[in-house]
Design a protein around this motif. Structure first.
Motif, short mmCIF file in Angstrom:
data_model
loop_
_atom_site.label_atom_id
_atom_site.label_comp_id
_atom_site.label_asym_id
_atom_site.label_seq_id
_atom_site.Cartn_x
_atom_site.Cartn_y
_atom_site.Cartn_z
N GLY A 81 -13.84 -104.31 -23.82
CA GLY A 81 -14.23 -102.76 -22.61
C GLY A 81 -15.60 -102.27 -23.55
O GLY A 81 -15.76 -102.78 -24.54
N ARG A 82 -16.64 -101.49 -22.81
CA ARG A 82 -17.50 -101.08 -23.85
C ARG A 82 -17.08 -99.44 -24.23
O ARG A 82 -17.79 -98.70 -23.90
N ASP A 83 -16.35 -99.10 -24.21
CA ASP A 83 -15.30 -98.07 -24.61
C ASP A 83 -15.83 -98.05 -26.17
O ASP A 83 -14.95 -98.82 -26.72
N ARG A 84 -16.18 -96.41 -27.28
CA ARG A 84 -15.83 -96.30 -28.28
C ARG A 84 -15.37 -95.52 -29.00
O ARG A 84 -15.45 -94.86 -28.47
N ASP A 85 -15.46 -95.31 -30.17
CA ASP A 85 -14.62 -94.10 -30.85
C ASP A 85 -15.41 -93.49 -31.48
O ASP A 85 -16.39 -93.40 -32.33
N LEU A 86 -15.40 -92.37 -30.59
CA LEU A 86 -16.73 -91.30 -31.05
C LEU A 86 -16.48 -90.25 -31.81
O LEU A 86 -16.94 -89.44 -32.09
N ASN A 87 -15.10 -89.73 -31.82
CA ASN A 87 -14.52 -88.31 -33.15
C ASN A 87 -13.83 -89.54 -33.82
O ASN A 87 -12.81 -88.66 -34.76
N GLY A 95 -14.77 -92.91 -21.93
CA GLY A 95 -16.16 -92.14 -21.04
C GLY A 95 -16.47 -91.09 -21.44
O GLY A 95 -16.64 -90.05 -20.50
N MET A 96 -16.12 -90.79 -22.71
CA MET A 96 -16.17 -89.76 -23.34
C MET A 96 -17.57 -89.32 -23.57
O MET A 96 -17.95 -88.02 -23.75
N ASP A 97 -18.23 -89.48 -23.26
CA ASP A 97 -19.39 -89.07 -23.09
C ASP A 97 -20.55 -89.76 -22.46
O ASP A 97 -21.92 -89.84 -22.45
N MET A 98 -19.72 -89.65 -21.33
CA MET A 98 -20.46 -89.89 -19.82
C MET A 98 -21.09 -88.77 -19.25
O MET A 98 -22.16 -88.54 -19.03
#
Length: 168
Positions: A81-87, A95-98
């Motif tokens: 996917g296009r998601d990333r580990d932000l934390n 979607g956590m930084d949308m």
């Protein structure tokens, strides 16, 4: 009763979701003669489904099966996917930084989603207009998945639709 090229319905997933949501809808739409397609909005993806230790076996099994068919790279593309580990907890955050308090960042995220959908629609309008090389090295008509020389979906006169969840 239905014949190619089929009209295309794009499915836009909801906030925090992924293109996998299409599986809840594609059977009914396919039965009515529509092809369906989806993509992950920037920062969203499937990775959250494979984050638990007991679920990585499914990921490995899927990649192994694609490998047996000689298209392991396709499997990786379909699962990634296009998601990333932000934390920094080792798990992607879909979607956590949308939507953030940085209005310029939020604007850019929404703008990128719109641009992605526009390019996907433009790509489908080009179906049948060019040639591509298939996985086995053969040359064929673009978007001709069954190899009969006719694009299976899309095209210059294609009817394109969009449906979706909260981001759609």
């Amino acid at each position: 009763p239905f014949c190619a090229p089929f009209p295309v319905i794009f499915y836009a997933h909801g906030y925090g979701g992924s293109r996998a949501e299409i599986t809840l809808h594609m059977g009914r739409h396919n039965a009515m003669g529509y092809a369906m397609c989806s993509l992950d909005s920037y920062g969203h993806g499937l990775s959250r489904w494979f984050s638990a230790p007991d679920e990585t076996a499914g990921f490995d099994l899927a990649l192994g099966r694609f490998g047996q068919l000689g298209v392991r790279e396709l499997g990786s593309l379909m699962i990634a996917g296009r998601d990333r580990d932000l934390n920094n907890d080792g798990k992607p955050d879909s979607g956590m930084d949308m939507w953030t308090n940085d209005v310029f960042h939020t604007r850019d995220m929404v703008r990128q989603a719109a641009v992605d959908w526009m390019w996907l629609a433009r790509s489908f309008h080009e179906c049948g207009e060019g040639q591509w090389t298939t996985w086995d090295g053969e040359t064929g008509t673009t978007c001709d998945w069954d190899g009969d020389g006719v694009a299976d979906m899309g095209g210059q006169d294609a009817r394109l639709f969009i449906v979706g969840g909260s981001l759609g």
